[in-house]
Enzyme design. Structure first.
Site, PDB file in Angstrom:
ATOM      1  N   LYS A  53       0.840  -1.202   0.000  1.00 27.78           N
ATOM      2  CA  LYS A  53       0.000   0.000   0.000  1.00 27.78           C
ATOM      3  C   LYS A  53       0.878   1.257   0.000  1.00 27.78           C
ATOM      4  CE  LYS A  53      -3.762  -2.505   2.186  1.00 27.78           C
ATOM      5  NZ  LYS A  53      -4.427  -2.912   3.432  1.00 27.78           N
ATOM      6  N   GLN A  97      -3.935  -1.439   9.696  1.00 30.92           N
ATOM      7  CA  GLN A  97      -3.913  -2.759   9.070  1.00 30.92           C
ATOM      8  C   GLN A  97      -4.556  -3.794   9.987  1.00 30.92           C
ATOM      9  OE1 GLN A  97      -2.877  -3.431   5.865  1.00 30.92           O
ATOM     10  NE2 GLN A  97      -3.697  -5.474   6.218  1.00 30.92           N
ATOM     11  N   ASP A 120     -10.291   3.586   4.679  1.00 34.42           N
ATOM     12  CA  ASP A 120     -10.653   2.178   4.466  1.00 34.42           C
ATOM     13  C   ASP A 120     -12.179   2.008   4.456  1.00 34.42           C
ATOM     14  OD1 ASP A 120      -8.911   0.181   3.848  1.00 34.42           O
ATOM     15  OD2 ASP A 120      -8.334  -0.282   5.911  1.00 34.42           O
TER      16      ASP A 120
END
Ligand code: NAP
Length: 284
Positions: A53, A97, A120
């Site tokens: 990412k 994460q 996200d």
């Protein structure tokens, strides 16, 4: 008949190019776009995801700032770090994460992310905005699936869509997005308790599969001419990647299908970058 391949890699490249241009325009106006990444513990798969990412971010001109916490961190330490990043006006988006190491609460930690930095799209505020049919940050994998369908001009208005899987990460938000005003699909959500799954999935004009079971959906589940989106990513014993759909048999009956790898996978990271650019575009 062999199905058209819906090339997620190519669509993702287009999303990344658009994002690069948006980030450059922000740069020209004096605004640096910054993504904070948070990794707790040293799980190799999670570390690899974060690295990829950050690599993508660099490619599109997004600055990333990494925060590493030890595997033995407490929930308070994780939440404390998120609180600090929330307060940092130089950060536009936060990527926590998941999953967190055992003993820590993923959803409790996600809840503490400022919704305006939740790139996200997993904060209940942003998930709730989907229910309200209002703009927020949609989760990256569902919005990636939609973007592929939009790119290939697959008609969704009035179409019968079946989503197999009801996780909060993929199936549920995707089903809600598909049924939202403006997209207007007629949506069925199937799951492990669905009776006669094949009978349900055969009604689909568009079938989305997100179950986490290698090659579970076969040609017996698919109506001739349907469009199939395979969200699954499973590693076989030989080390190769397969989806939740049995590609070989289904590609003989479907009109179009996403491959694994090279389908939905690349879209998820691309949509994360697009969401981060959007967080930077929206004034706080
Ligand atoms: P998950 O949280 O484990 O949810 C799986 C869902 O599938 C559940 O709703 C479950 O039903 C349903 N299911 C399981 N077995 C089934 C069966 N035999 N028949 C019908 N439904 C069944 O998984 P997830 O996080 O949504 O992920 C799903 C897949 O997508 C995985 O392969 C994952 O690796 C992949 N994924 C890919 C990306 C990407 O970037 N491409 C992103 C996220 C996930 P119940 O609710 O009844 O248990």
């Amino acid at each position: 008949m062999s199905a058209q391949v819906l090339d997620g890699k190519a669509v993702a490249a287009q999303v990344l190019q658009e994002t690069r241009e948006r980030v450059a325009a922000l740069n020209d106006s004096g605004k640096t776009t910054t993504l904070a990444t948070v990794l707790v513990g040293d799980d190799p798969a999670s570390a690899a995801y974060v690295r990829s990412k950050r690599r993508r971010a660099a490619e599109v001109g997004i600055r990333s700032v990494h925060h590493q916490l030890g595997a033995d961190s407490s929930q308070e330490q994780v939440v404390g770090l998120i609180g600090e990043i929330n307060e940092d006006s130089g950060v536009d988006g936060i990527l926590l994460q998941l999953p967190l190491p055992k003993g820590l609460d993923d959803q409790g930690a996600t809840l503490t992310i400022d919704p305006s930095k939740d790139v996200d799209g997993l904060h209940p505020f942003n998930l709730g905005m989907i229910v309200l049919d209002r703009p927020g940050f949609a989760p990256c994998t569902p919005s990636g699936c939609l973007r592929i369908l939009e790119h290939y001009q697959v008609p969704l208005s009035g179409a019968n869509v079946v989503v197999v899987g009801r996780s909060f990460l993929v199936g549920r938000p995707l089903a809600l997005l598909m049924a939202s005003r403006g997209i207007d699909a007629t949506v069925t959500i199937a799951h492990s308790r669905t009776a006669d799954l094949a009978e349900v999935t055969r009604r689909a004009d568009v079938l989305v599969v997100a179950v986490g079971r290698p090659e579970m959906v076969t040609d017996q589940h698919v109506r001739a001419g349907a469009v199939v989106i395979d969200v699954g990513i499973n590693r076989t014993e030989s080390g190769s990647l397969v989806g939740d759909v049995h590609y070989e048999s289904v590609s003989k009956v479907a009109q179009a299908i996403t491959p694994v790898p090279g389908g939905v996978g690349p879209m998820t990271v691309a949509m994360l970058m697009s969401n981060t650019a959007r967080a930077s575009e929206i004034p706080l």
